[in-house]
Design a protein around this motif. Structure first.
Motif, PDB file in Angstrom:
ATOM      1  N   TYR A 145      11.950  27.532  63.906  1.00 28.83           N
ATOM      2  CA  TYR A 145      12.293  26.132  64.125  1.00 28.83           C
ATOM      3  C   TYR A 145      11.738  25.266  62.995  1.00 28.83           C
ATOM      4  N   LEU A 146      10.450  25.434  62.709  1.00 29.21           N
ATOM      5  CA  LEU A 146       9.823  24.564  61.705  1.00 29.21           C
ATOM      6  C   LEU A 146      10.390  24.812  60.316  1.00 29.21           C
ATOM      7  N   ARG A 147      10.701  26.050  60.031  1.00 26.17           N
ATOM      8  CA  ARG A 147      11.275  26.344  58.710  1.00 26.17           C
ATOM      9  C   ARG A 147      12.667  25.737  58.589  1.00 26.17           C
ATOM     10  N   ALA A 148      13.442  25.859  59.674  1.00 31.14           N
ATOM     11  CA  ALA A 148      14.804  25.311  59.631  1.00 31.14           C
ATOM     12  C   ALA A 148      14.771  23.791  59.495  1.00 31.14           C
ATOM     13  N   GLN A 149      13.764  23.167  60.072  1.00 35.82           N
ATOM     14  CA  GLN A 149      13.654  21.703  60.015  1.00 35.82           C
ATOM     15  C   GLN A 149      13.070  21.223  58.688  1.00 35.82           C
ATOM     16  N   GLY A 150      12.617  22.166  57.880  1.00 31.23           N
ATOM     17  CA  GLY A 150      11.961  21.770  56.631  1.00 31.23           C
ATOM     18  C   GLY A 150      10.613  21.127  56.884  1.00 31.23           C
ATOM     19  N   LEU A 151       9.981  21.501  57.977  1.00 33.47           N
ATOM     20  CA  LEU A 151       8.708  20.873  58.324  1.00 33.47           C
ATOM     21  C   LEU A 151       7.497  21.717  57.939  1.00 33.47           C
ATOM     22  N   THR A 152       7.726  22.895  57.331  1.00 28.74           N
ATOM     23  CA  THR A 152       6.566  23.683  56.877  1.00 28.74           C
ATOM     24  C   THR A 152       6.717  24.008  55.406  1.00 28.74           C
ATOM     25  N   ASP A 153       5.635  24.459  54.861  1.00 32.87           N
ATOM     26  CA  ASP A 153       5.591  24.882  53.478  1.00 32.87           C
ATOM     27  C   ASP A 153       6.465  26.147  53.332  1.00 32.87           C
ATOM     28  N   THR A 394      -7.939  29.927  55.428  1.00 33.86           N
ATOM     29  CA  THR A 394      -8.454  28.607  55.045  1.00 33.86           C
ATOM     30  C   THR A 394      -9.975  28.671  55.150  1.00 33.86           C
ATOM     31  N   PRO A 395     -10.660  27.667  54.624  1.00 33.31           N
ATOM     32  CA  PRO A 395     -12.120  27.662  54.802  1.00 33.31           C
ATOM     33  C   PRO A 395     -12.511  27.667  56.280  1.00 33.31           C
ATOM     34  N   ASN A 396     -11.591  27.248  57.144  1.00 31.41           N
ATOM     35  CA  ASN A 396     -11.873  27.245  58.586  1.00 31.41           C
ATOM     36  C   ASN A 396     -11.431  28.525  59.263  1.00 31.41           C
ATOM     37  N   GLY A 397     -11.254  29.577  58.474  1.00 31.64           N
ATOM     38  CA  GLY A 397     -10.807  30.809  59.088  1.00 31.64           C
ATOM     39  C   GLY A 397      -9.309  30.796  59.294  1.00 31.64           C
ATOM     40  N   ARG A 398      -8.873  31.262  60.439  1.00 31.77           N
ATOM     41  CA  ARG A 398      -7.434  31.449  60.611  1.00 31.77           C
ATOM     42  C   ARG A 398      -6.708  30.192  61.105  1.00 31.77           C
ATOM     43  N   ARG A 399      -7.429  29.124  61.322  1.00 26.99           N
ATOM     44  CA  ARG A 399      -6.781  27.888  61.780  1.00 26.99           C
ATOM     45  C   ARG A 399      -6.213  27.107  60.605  1.00 26.99           C
ATOM     46  N   LEU A 400      -4.965  26.699  60.726  1.00 26.58           N
ATOM     47  CA  LEU A 400      -4.417  25.763  59.750  1.00 26.58           C
ATOM     48  C   LEU A 400      -4.669  24.355  60.295  1.00 26.58           C
ATOM     49  N   HIS A 520       0.288  23.061  65.147  1.00 27.56           N
ATOM     50  CA  HIS A 520      -0.621  22.496  64.140  1.00 27.56           C
ATOM     51  C   HIS A 520      -1.609  23.569  63.672  1.00 27.56           C
ATOM     52  N   ASP A 521      -2.099  24.371  64.623  1.00 30.52           N
ATOM     53  CA  ASP A 521      -3.074  25.409  64.294  1.00 30.52           C
ATOM     54  C   ASP A 521      -2.437  26.629  63.644  1.00 30.52           C
ATOM     55  N   LEU A 522      -1.301  27.036  64.192  1.00 24.47           N
ATOM     56  CA  LEU A 522      -0.706  28.303  63.764  1.00 24.47           C
ATOM     57  C   LEU A 522       0.208  28.145  62.561  1.00 24.47           C
ATOM     58  N   LEU A 523       0.878  27.011  62.481  1.00 21.24           N
ATOM     59  CA  LEU A 523       1.899  26.850  61.446  1.00 21.24           C
ATOM     60  C   LEU A 523       1.627  25.661  60.527  1.00 21.24           C
ATOM     61  N   GLY A 524       0.578  24.915  60.803  1.00 18.12           N
ATOM     62  CA  GLY A 524       0.181  23.829  59.904  1.00 18.12           C
ATOM     63  C   GLY A 524       1.064  22.598  60.007  1.00 18.12           C
TER      64      GLY A 524
END
Ligand SMILES: Cc1ncc(C[n+]2csc(CCOP(=O)(O)OP(=O)(O)O)c2C)c(N)n1
Ligand SMILES: [Mg+2]
Length: 788
Positions: A145-153, A394-400, A520-524
């Motif tokens: 969903y997020l990729r199709a919406q252009g909402l993620t890197d 990330t510096p916070n481990g696996r959380r984006l 927010h955590d998994l996909l940024g």
């Protein structure tokens, strides 16, 4: 991406993996042993832990984490393998000895992997079996969903969503609901790796179930990879007599296989000879073997064979097709109770543990050392550092992380003055206005995603959907629209659509809200997921709702219509318990507005609160009851805190009426009559017994902590009334939701609300029958005043 890992200087790849596997089994077993035998026990309760469940899956997890997984991949681990995950993180330097030594202790590593309590290294919490597995499929859908919406890197590699599942999890119906939904959405990048030990908690599973699983998964578009025999057995099967032996093992009932595994080599020999003693080929295979060698051969299943596992996983990375691995394993592999049907909660005795420790070359006092007892610790350390998964995301481990979506000061307010409308209609109108995506609402609109289990139109999402479109990776036409057949609703799909339409299974709604609410955590990317469902059917998906909250997912649930106000629709369509669910559910703020001005305040608050670190998911309980909308100024903060005086009580007054939601009109009518006798009486609008109660509890705690001046909202609201005043309260829900109000200041409460349900009728009949109409409220007032 899929290269075979280079040989570590001085160490073969499989040798390194085998050393890691041994270490994980040791650490997981020791963690549980330590928790049960070496810590003081203050309450006499068993601490517990599942050494057999861990041993069953250690090789599978070694192969995945130390060769296959990439940093962006997301994993749900079967609950009873929690200690293995902790041990894996320890080898990667992301878990401490202190935490592991405090397994199952307050503040220590959790029994079952927990996002909230174990921190950033856990992608998905697990516990209620089946739900974590299914969640991976919905998380994969959200990635698309997020990729199709252009909402993620877009330059970030697509994550694979992996569930490491116990085989009993496949008994959970929600698995199949999720499979169907995944098929509809053409889900990809999902693996379910089943630890197929053919044992659950009570006993051994029926035979030949695997055939059913294979068929089911294939029908749903999945690839199924059956990993049955290890390389040693496969080699033997190719020898003369090998095919007979294979036939015998294939036919061996699960319970017999388990029992023989537990009994060991001599028992295997006896059983094989009893059936095939005359086969020269078979004898040529087994006669030269010692009992231990024979036991090793017969238990050489693929789920413990690192070579077979890594090869199968590596092959599967070549496609994004969802894939199910049925990896045959032995529960308790390598431990004294391997294969025993009662081993689920079995634990090594102190003596068995001593022998296991010696076999692992672990010196007393060095039990927690990372490489104790392993060959070539330096080479092994280099190997672990070189593993792809060792790279910190990330510096916070696996959380984006994701910036908050700005929420405008006010949401578009439908013109309500003088209008008659319901909160459900108001919700549809406000969302539809946001959906215009104009001006300050553009950003908000872009980050909202709606979802509904086949009740989108009947919960008033229709206008929003017509504006924002229905999501699907594939564009599909709307046949009715194209054929110019009149319909208010557009159902064509495209990758930019912002509504995800689900089949009717409510658990899937909550799993999808759970997955979307972790974006927010998994996909940024911060999403504001909004799910609508008929309020009574929250019960149908309650475990998945509870699960989504347990993970601290952030979403807005709209339960509508609700209560017996659904009138002619009797039966299970009338929700009475949901206000209580709203109170007791942690990490979920629940509200029930009566009018659309309150609704607009609460909807805005929901979008804000969902994004706050200290916030939570939100539940709005709405109604189709049409009420004349008032024109008034509201104290938004009071509405958000859970109640406001519509008509404040005179100081020292002895009665007030409190109402919640759709029964507002009844309460107002009763109040007008009451005022004739009791001019100073008050009328209190309750928008959230949940928030009021939580706030009251918090104030009590603050006072105990020394802040004597702490006062909760409800204490302040009730303070002007006389100490012995009566509060007559009413809601279209179980009256226990309000009964506690009497404890706040020791005032008497007469709580009205249906404690039975399921009767068809119109509102007039039902409100009378269940005693929530104006005359019932007045009767309660009279009774309360008279009994004073
Ligand atoms: C919904 C739910 N029901 C019951 C349990 C209790 N329980 C925990 S594990 C388990 C059996 C699990 O068997 P399986 O998935 O095969 O795991 P393994 O054999 O690998 O330990 C049961 C019944 C649970 N955790 N969740
Ligand atoms: Mg099992």
């Amino acid at each position: 991406m899929n290269e075979i890992r280079p040989i570590i200087p001085g160490m073969e790849r499989l040798e390194a993996l085998a050393a890691v596997e041994r270490k994980l089994l040791w650490l997981a077993s020791w963690m549980i042993h330590n928790a049960n035998h070496l810590r003081p026990n203050r309450d006499g309760l068993k601490v517990g832990g599942h050494q057999a469940s861990c041993a069953s899956v250690t090789a599978i997890m070694t192969a995945l984490y130390f060769e296959i997984l990439r940093p962006y991949d997301r994993v749900a681990v079967k609950p009873h393998a929690g200690p293995v995950v902790h041990a894996i993180n320890y080898l990667f330097g992301r878990q401490s000895v202190e935490q592991m030594a405090a397994l199952r202790q307050f503040g220590g590593a959790q029994a079952y992997p927990s996002r909230v309590k174990d921190g950033a290294e856990i992608d998905f919490s697990t516990g209620s079996v089946g739900l974590g597995v299914a969640l991976t499929s919905f998380a994969a859908l959200m990635q698309d969903y997020l990729r199709a919406q252009g909402l993620t890197d877009a330059s970030r590699p697509r994550a694979r969503h992996v569930a490491i599942a116990g085989d009993a999890e496949l008994d959970e119906g929600n698995i199949y609901e999720a499979l169907l939904e995944g098929w509809k959405h053409d889900v990809r990048d999902v693996w379910w790796v089943v630890d197929y030990n053919r044992q659950s908690l009570d006993s051994v599973m029926p035979d030949r179930l695997f055939g059913r699983f294979e068929g089911l998964f294939r029908d749903m578009g999945w690839k199924v990879v059956s990993l049955k025999y290890g390389q040693q057995l496969q080699t033997v099967f190719r020898l003369p007599g090998g095919s007979s032996l294979r036939g015998w093992v294939d036919e061996c009932p699960n319970s017999m296989y388990s029992a023989l595994t537990f009994q060991g080599g001599a028992a295997w020999r006896q059983a094989i000879l009893a059936d095939m003693g005359k086969s020269r080929g078979v004898r040529a295979i087994i006669d030269p073997m010692s009992d231990d060698e024979l036991a090793g051969l017969m238990t050489n299943l693929a789920g413990h064979d690192l070579g077979t596992l890594t090869e199968a996983f590596r092959n599967a990375t070549k496609t994004d097709q969802p894939t199910c691995f049925l990896a045959y394993t032995i529960k308790g592999m390598g431990l004294p109770f391997a294969g025993h049907k009662d081993n689920h909660a079995g634990m090594m005795t102190v003596e068995q543990m001593q022998r296991f420790q010696a076999a692992n070359n672990v010196r007393p006092g060095h039990e927690w050392d990372r490489f104790e007892g392993l060959p070539q610790p330096n080479a092994l350390e280099r190997f672990i550092e070189s593993v792809p998964y060792a790279v910190q995301l990330t510096p916070n481990g696996r959380r984006l992380s994701a910036p908050a979506v700005p929420v405008p000061e006010h949401l578009p307010q439908p013109k309500i003055t003088g209008r008659k409308m319901s909160t459900q209609a108001g919700f549809g109108e406000i969302l539809s206005e946001i959906g215009r995506a104009e001006g300050e609402y553009a950003e908000l609109s872009r980050h909202i995603v709606t979802m509904s289990p086949d009740v989108a139109v009947s919960t008033n999402l229709g206008p929003w959907i017509n504006r924002r479109g229905v999501f699907d990776r594939h564009t599909r036409d709307d046949v009715f629209r194209d054929g110019k057949l009149a319909s208010a609703q557009r159902w064509g799909t495209n990758p930019q659509g912002q509504h995800i339409e689900l089949g009717i299974a409510e658990q899937n709604l909550f799993l999808l809200l759970g997955a979307a609410g972790l974006s927010h955590d998994l996909l940024g990317t911060r999403l504001l997921p909004v799910g609508t469902v008929y309020d009574p059917f929250v019960n149908r998906g309650h475990d998945a709702l509870f699960y989504a909250c347990y993970q601290d997912a952030r979403f807005l649930l709209v339960g509508t219509p609700s209560g017996i106000t659904l009138a002619p629709e009797g039966g299970q369509h009338q929700s009475t318990n949901t206000p209580l669910l709203g109170i007791v559910q942690d990490r979920l703020a629940s509200y029930e507005p009566a009018y659309c001005d309150e609704l607009a305040i609460l909807l805005r608050h929901a979008f804000d609160w969902m994004q706050k670190p200290e916030g939570s998911a939100v539940w709005l309980r709405l109604s189709t009851r049409i009420l004349e909308q008032p024109s008034r100024a509201l104290d938004a903060a009071a509405v958000i805190r859970g109640a406001h005086w519509v008509s404040p009580p005179a100081p020292g007054v002895r009665i007030a009426i409190a109402f919640q939601g759709a029964v507002a009109g009844e309460a107002e009518k009763a109040f007008a009559a009451l005022r004739e006798d009791e001019p100073g009486a008050g009328l209190l609008a309750i928008t959230s017994p949940d928030r009021l109660y939580a706030d009251w509890r918090a104030a009590q705690r603050q006072r105990r902590d020394g802040n004597a001046a702490a006062r909760s909202h409800i204490e302040q609201l009730l303070a002007p009334m006389a100490r012995d005043a009566v509060l007559v309260s009413v809601l279209d829900g179980h009256p226990a939701a309000h009964a506690w109000l009497g404890a706040v200041r020791g005032q008497k409460v007469m709580a009205l609300g249906p404690d039975h349900f399921g009767q068809s009728g119109d509102v007039v009949d039902l409100y009378r029958e269940y005693e929530i109409d104006a005359s019932a409220i007045l009767d309660a007032c009279a009774e309360a005043l008279l009994s004073d």
